[in-house]
Design a protein around this motif. Structure first.
Motif, PDB file in Angstrom:
ATOM      1  N   LEU A 166      -6.431   1.863  -1.115  1.00  0.00           N
ATOM      2  CA  LEU A 166      -5.983   1.478  -2.453  1.00  0.00           C
ATOM      3  C   LEU A 166      -5.772   2.703  -3.336  1.00  0.00           C
ATOM      4  O   LEU A 166      -4.783   2.768  -4.091  1.00  0.00           O
ATOM      5  CB  LEU A 166      -7.009   0.540  -3.085  1.00  0.00           C
ATOM      6  CG  LEU A 166      -6.607  -0.129  -4.400  1.00  0.00           C
ATOM      7  CD1 LEU A 166      -5.341  -0.956  -4.225  1.00  0.00           C
ATOM      8  CD2 LEU A 166      -7.747  -1.000  -4.925  1.00  0.00           C
ATOM      9  N   SER A 167      -6.663   3.670  -3.262  1.00  0.00           N
ATOM     10  CA  SER A 167      -6.491   4.889  -4.057  1.00  0.00           C
ATOM     11  C   SER A 167      -5.271   5.670  -3.596  1.00  0.00           C
ATOM     12  O   SER A 167      -4.549   6.263  -4.418  1.00  0.00           O
ATOM     13  CB  SER A 167      -7.748   5.767  -3.953  1.00  0.00           C
ATOM     14  OG  SER A 167      -7.950   6.210  -2.619  1.00  0.00           O
ATOM     15  N   GLY A 168      -5.008   5.685  -2.281  1.00  0.00           N
ATOM     16  CA  GLY A 168      -3.814   6.352  -1.783  1.00  0.00           C
ATOM     17  C   GLY A 168      -2.547   5.687  -2.277  1.00  0.00           C
ATOM     18  O   GLY A 168      -1.579   6.367  -2.665  1.00  0.00           O
ATOM     19  N   ALA A 169      -2.540   4.351  -2.287  1.00  0.00           N
ATOM     20  CA  ALA A 169      -1.369   3.628  -2.792  1.00  0.00           C
ATOM     21  C   ALA A 169      -1.150   3.905  -4.267  1.00  0.00           C
ATOM     22  O   ALA A 169      -0.011   4.115  -4.722  1.00  0.00           O
ATOM     23  CB  ALA A 169      -1.553   2.129  -2.558  1.00  0.00           C
ATOM     24  N   PHE A 170      -2.219   3.924  -5.048  1.00  0.00           N
ATOM     25  CA  PHE A 170      -2.110   4.172  -6.492  1.00  0.00           C
ATOM     26  C   PHE A 170      -1.625   5.594  -6.764  1.00  0.00           C
ATOM     27  O   PHE A 170      -0.705   5.804  -7.574  1.00  0.00           O
ATOM     28  CB  PHE A 170      -3.469   3.945  -7.151  1.00  0.00           C
ATOM     29  CG  PHE A 170      -3.495   4.231  -8.620  1.00  0.00           C
ATOM     30  CD1 PHE A 170      -3.051   3.288  -9.520  1.00  0.00           C
ATOM     31  CD2 PHE A 170      -3.963   5.452  -9.096  1.00  0.00           C
ATOM     32  CE1 PHE A 170      -3.071   3.547 -10.888  1.00  0.00           C
ATOM     33  CE2 PHE A 170      -3.987   5.718 -10.445  1.00  0.00           C
ATOM     34  CZ  PHE A 170      -3.532   4.768 -11.347  1.00  0.00           C
ATOM     35  N   ALA A 171      -2.237   6.570  -6.100  1.00  0.00           N
ATOM     36  CA  ALA A 171      -1.852   7.964  -6.341  1.00  0.00           C
ATOM     37  C   ALA A 171      -0.412   8.228  -5.914  1.00  0.00           C
ATOM     38  O   ALA A 171       0.321   8.972  -6.584  1.00  0.00           O
ATOM     39  CB  ALA A 171      -2.798   8.903  -5.589  1.00  0.00           C
ATOM     40  N   ALA A 188      -0.212  13.395  -2.839  1.00  0.00           N
ATOM     41  CA  ALA A 188      -1.167  12.835  -3.791  1.00  0.00           C
ATOM     42  C   ALA A 188      -2.008  11.740  -3.141  1.00  0.00           C
ATOM     43  O   ALA A 188      -3.212  11.617  -3.415  1.00  0.00           O
ATOM     44  CB  ALA A 188      -0.414  12.275  -4.998  1.00  0.00           C
ATOM     45  N   ALA A 189      -1.405  10.951  -2.262  1.00  0.00           N
ATOM     46  CA  ALA A 189      -2.149   9.903  -1.563  1.00  0.00           C
ATOM     47  C   ALA A 189      -3.220  10.505  -0.661  1.00  0.00           C
ATOM     48  O   ALA A 189      -4.356  10.002  -0.603  1.00  0.00           O
ATOM     49  CB  ALA A 189      -1.190   9.039  -0.750  1.00  0.00           C
ATOM     50  N   VAL A 190      -2.874  11.573   0.035  1.00  0.00           N
ATOM     51  CA  VAL A 190      -3.857  12.260   0.888  1.00  0.00           C
ATOM     52  C   VAL A 190      -5.013  12.787   0.053  1.00  0.00           C
ATOM     53  O   VAL A 190      -6.195  12.634   0.412  1.00  0.00           O
ATOM     54  CB  VAL A 190      -3.171  13.402   1.662  1.00  0.00           C
ATOM     55  CG1 VAL A 190      -4.203  14.272   2.368  1.00  0.00           C
ATOM     56  CG2 VAL A 190      -2.179  12.843   2.676  1.00  0.00           C
ATOM     57  N   PHE A 191      -4.687  13.407  -1.089  1.00  0.00           N
ATOM     58  CA  PHE A 191      -5.728  13.956  -1.964  1.00  0.00           C
ATOM     59  C   PHE A 191      -6.621  12.843  -2.511  1.00  0.00           C
ATOM     60  O   PHE A 191      -7.845  12.989  -2.582  1.00  0.00           O
ATOM     61  CB  PHE A 191      -5.074  14.729  -3.114  1.00  0.00           C
ATOM     62  CG  PHE A 191      -6.063  15.277  -4.100  1.00  0.00           C
ATOM     63  CD1 PHE A 191      -6.796  16.414  -3.821  1.00  0.00           C
ATOM     64  CD2 PHE A 191      -6.271  14.625  -5.318  1.00  0.00           C
ATOM     65  CE1 PHE A 191      -7.721  16.909  -4.740  1.00  0.00           C
ATOM     66  CE2 PHE A 191      -7.188  15.107  -6.238  1.00  0.00           C
ATOM     67  CZ  PHE A 191      -7.913  16.264  -5.947  1.00  0.00           C
ATOM     68  N   ALA A 192      -6.029  11.712  -2.904  1.00  0.00           N
ATOM     69  CA  ALA A 192      -6.816  10.604  -3.448  1.00  0.00           C
ATOM     70  C   ALA A 192      -7.767  10.031  -2.399  1.00  0.00           C
ATOM     71  O   ALA A 192      -8.928   9.727  -2.698  1.00  0.00           O
ATOM     72  CB  ALA A 192      -5.882   9.516  -3.968  1.00  0.00           C
ATOM     73  N   GLY A 193      -7.286   9.874  -1.174  1.00  0.00           N
ATOM     74  CA  GLY A 193      -8.158   9.394  -0.109  1.00  0.00           C
ATOM     75  C   GLY A 193      -9.303  10.355   0.164  1.00  0.00           C
ATOM     76  O   GLY A 193     -10.452   9.919   0.385  1.00  0.00           O
ATOM     77  N   GLY A 328      -5.801   7.710   3.101  1.00  0.00           N
ATOM     78  CA  GLY A 328      -4.942   7.867   1.935  1.00  0.00           C
ATOM     79  C   GLY A 328      -3.475   7.873   2.304  1.00  0.00           C
ATOM     80  O   GLY A 328      -2.632   7.292   1.612  1.00  0.00           O
ATOM     81  N   LEU A 329      -3.161   8.517   3.421  1.00  0.00           N
ATOM     82  CA  LEU A 329      -1.784   8.519   3.912  1.00  0.00           C
ATOM     83  C   LEU A 329      -1.340   7.097   4.246  1.00  0.00           C
ATOM     84  O   LEU A 329      -0.192   6.716   3.986  1.00  0.00           O
ATOM     85  CB  LEU A 329      -1.685   9.420   5.144  1.00  0.00           C
ATOM     86  CG  LEU A 329      -0.288   9.698   5.698  1.00  0.00           C
ATOM     87  CD1 LEU A 329       0.587  10.371   4.652  1.00  0.00           C
ATOM     88  CD2 LEU A 329      -0.382  10.577   6.945  1.00  0.00           C
ATOM     89  N   GLY A 330      -2.235   6.309   4.820  1.00  0.00           N
ATOM     90  CA  GLY A 330      -1.914   4.917   5.096  1.00  0.00           C
ATOM     91  C   GLY A 330      -1.695   4.122   3.822  1.00  0.00           C
ATOM     92  O   GLY A 330      -0.849   3.223   3.776  1.00  0.00           O
ATOM     93  N   GLY A 331      -2.436   4.452   2.763  1.00  0.00           N
ATOM     94  CA  GLY A 331      -2.247   3.765   1.500  1.00  0.00           C
ATOM     95  C   GLY A 331      -0.887   4.023   0.888  1.00  0.00           C
ATOM     96  O   GLY A 331      -0.330   3.151   0.202  1.00  0.00           O
ATOM     97  N   SER A 332      -0.334   5.218   1.125  1.00  0.00           N
ATOM     98  CA  SER A 332       0.990   5.526   0.575  1.00  0.00           C
ATOM     99  C   SER A 332       2.064   4.613   1.152  1.00  0.00           C
ATOM    100  O   SER A 332       3.129   4.446   0.539  1.00  0.00           O
ATOM    101  CB  SER A 332       1.351   6.992   0.870  1.00  0.00           C
ATOM    102  OG  SER A 332       1.573   7.184   2.274  1.00  0.00           O
ATOM    103  N   PHE A 333       1.811   4.014   2.304  1.00  0.00           N
ATOM    104  CA  PHE A 333       2.785   3.118   2.916  1.00  0.00           C
ATOM    105  C   PHE A 333       3.094   1.928   2.009  1.00  0.00           C
ATOM    106  O   PHE A 333       4.227   1.455   1.958  1.00  0.00           O
ATOM    107  CB  PHE A 333       2.248   2.627   4.268  1.00  0.00           C
ATOM    108  CG  PHE A 333       3.132   1.638   4.961  1.00  0.00           C
ATOM    109  CD1 PHE A 333       4.197   2.060   5.733  1.00  0.00           C
ATOM    110  CD2 PHE A 333       2.903   0.276   4.845  1.00  0.00           C
ATOM    111  CE1 PHE A 333       5.020   1.141   6.379  1.00  0.00           C
ATOM    112  CE2 PHE A 333       3.707  -0.644   5.481  1.00  0.00           C
ATOM    113  CZ  PHE A 333       4.776  -0.207   6.248  1.00  0.00           C
TER     114      PHE A 333
END
Length: 429
Positions: A166-171, A188-193, A328-333
């Motif tokens: 969720l944090s990766g998707a948001f970032a 940014a998603a990687v950093f958030a995760g 986090g990378l998965g969240g960016s999807f």
């Protein structure tokens, strides 16, 4: 589960206690009987059409037309035979082979699809669309399960996968919207995760707080924080904060032209190709490098690893951060590929299903990959069947992904063992 006591003469009359696990045969028999009643006896009289390719594909394959009645009886008989064989093997003190469960699953899914599509208003299914959607929905599950593999193989239980996704998707949504670059959103998603993982690592490794509790708290914290920012900032000015660019699919020449599987596997976005790369790299690194050997040693016997000079807590800290980066990378999807905006709690429990895929895959990157594909298939099947107008109640279809998760983890996974030191903090000395 039952026990049988035997006396082995070659060991001087030593009594040997043999444990038989009847769980798998019982489940297979129950499902086979249900398949006989529903897929065979209750089969519709329609012919079912499965379309393998689209009209605009480079190579158009003819559709497969089958009789729902014949297919139902064939699948039911195969399932009954497989269940009977599993019963015979367990009675003889032998285990049920994995390939038998795999074949059983294929015939059960085939029988279920034929029955449910044949009962629909339009007995016609685009099989290529079902498979393509399954792979798409499995992408964040695969990243989440790989994150769990990295953490648990080093001895840290990662319940916070949901929060990392969720944090990766948001970032990714915020950074991509502000910069107009999807690649900045990925970073940014990687950093958030990793940020969520850093909190997990500090509290669970340094301050010896219960890892499960920390993970649950992080999930709630990330959900509340992103929900608050979504309602107070992103919704007020969506054009500035919540309109990230979308990552377009990239077709690999020649491979993407392969019928059926080509467009599904080789016409992916950057995130999809990074998923393939992540599975391969983590598998090779975990089982064929010095780092992987040390990671598995820390997860199995940290004291022995420490004796040999391995920095146990530092290894765990690094692995948890790597797991956060992957999740986090998965969240960016969600925000850069699936939809071009962020929504409140848009991961919808995918992190917990990823945790189930990790267990079903026996803490192995390849096993987690295929388990995530199974859960992605169940999730997409729910949507497809709802669209076809089947007689199955919508409430049951909504439960389908979670029923598959429960059966897979609690029923058919068999005896699996987590890393011995998973969830146990290590205190040197």
């Amino acid at each position: 589960m039952s026990t049988a006591t035997q006396t082995a003469p070659e060991t001087g009359g030593t009594t040997v206690t043999e444990v038989r696990n009847w769980k798998t045969p019982v489940i297979l028999i129950v499902l086979a009987v249900a398949a006989l009643l529903v897929f065979a006896i209750g089969a519709p009289s329609n012919d079912v059409t499965f379309r393998l390719t689209g009209e605009n594909d480079p190579i158009v394959l003819p559709p497969i037309v089958v009789s729902a009645t014949v297919t139902g009886w064939v699948c039911a008989l195969v399932l009954l035979a497989a269940a009977a064989w599993s019963f015979v093997r367990v009675r003889a003190g032998r285990t049920v082979p994995v390939w038998l469960v795999a074949v059983y699953s294929v015939f059960f899914v085939a029988g279920f699809l034929t029955w449910v599509v044949g009962s629909a208003e339009t007995p016609n299914l685009a099989l290529y669309g079902l498979l393509a959607g399954s792979v798409t929905l499995a992408v964040p599950l695969i990243f989440g399960s790989l994150s769990g593999v990295l953490c648990e193989r080093s001895g840290v239980v990662n319940i916070a996968i949901e929060g990392q996704l969720l944090s990766g998707a948001f970032a990714a949504a915020v950074a991509g919207s502000l910069t107009g670059s999807a690649f900045v959103g990925l970073l940014a998603a990687v950093f958030a995760g990793m940020l969520v993982s850093a909190v997990l690592a500090v509290f669970s490794i340094k301050y010896i707080v219960n890892q499960v509790i920390v993970g649950v708290v992080l999930n709630v914290l990330v959900s509340g924080l992103t929900g608050f920012l979504f309602s107070t900032v992103m919704s007020e000015d969506a054009e500035t904060w919540n309109s990230p660019p979308r990552l377009s699919p990239i077709a690999i020449p020649f491979l993407s032209d392969i019928p059926v599987i080509g467009p599904i596997l080789f016409e992916q976005s950057i995130v999809g190709y990074l998923m393939y790369l992540s599975v391969a790299v983590i598998y090779v690194a975990l089982y064929h490098t010095k780092w992987g050997l040390r990671t598995r040693a820390v997860g199995e016997h940290p004291k022995a690893a420490d004796t040999l000079g391995v920095k146990v807590n530092r290894t765990r800290f690094v692995n948890v951060l790597l797991g956060g980066a992957v999740a986090g990378l998965g969240g960016s999807f969600f925000t850069l590929v699936l939809v071009s905006s962020f929504g409140r709690d848009m991961t919808a429990g995918q992190g917990y299903i990823a945790l189930a895929a990790l267990i079903f895959g026996r803490w192995n990157p390849l096993g987690a990959f295929f388990a995530a594909l199974l859960f992605g298939f169940a999730t997409n099947l729910q949507s497809v069947l709802s669209f076809l107008g089947t007689p199955v109640p919508n409430q049951f279809l909504a439960m389908l992904p979670y029923l598959v998760t429960i059966f897979a983890v609690a029923g058919l996974v068999g005896k699996s063992r987590a890393p011995a030191a998973s969830g146990i903090p290590y205190i040197k000395g």
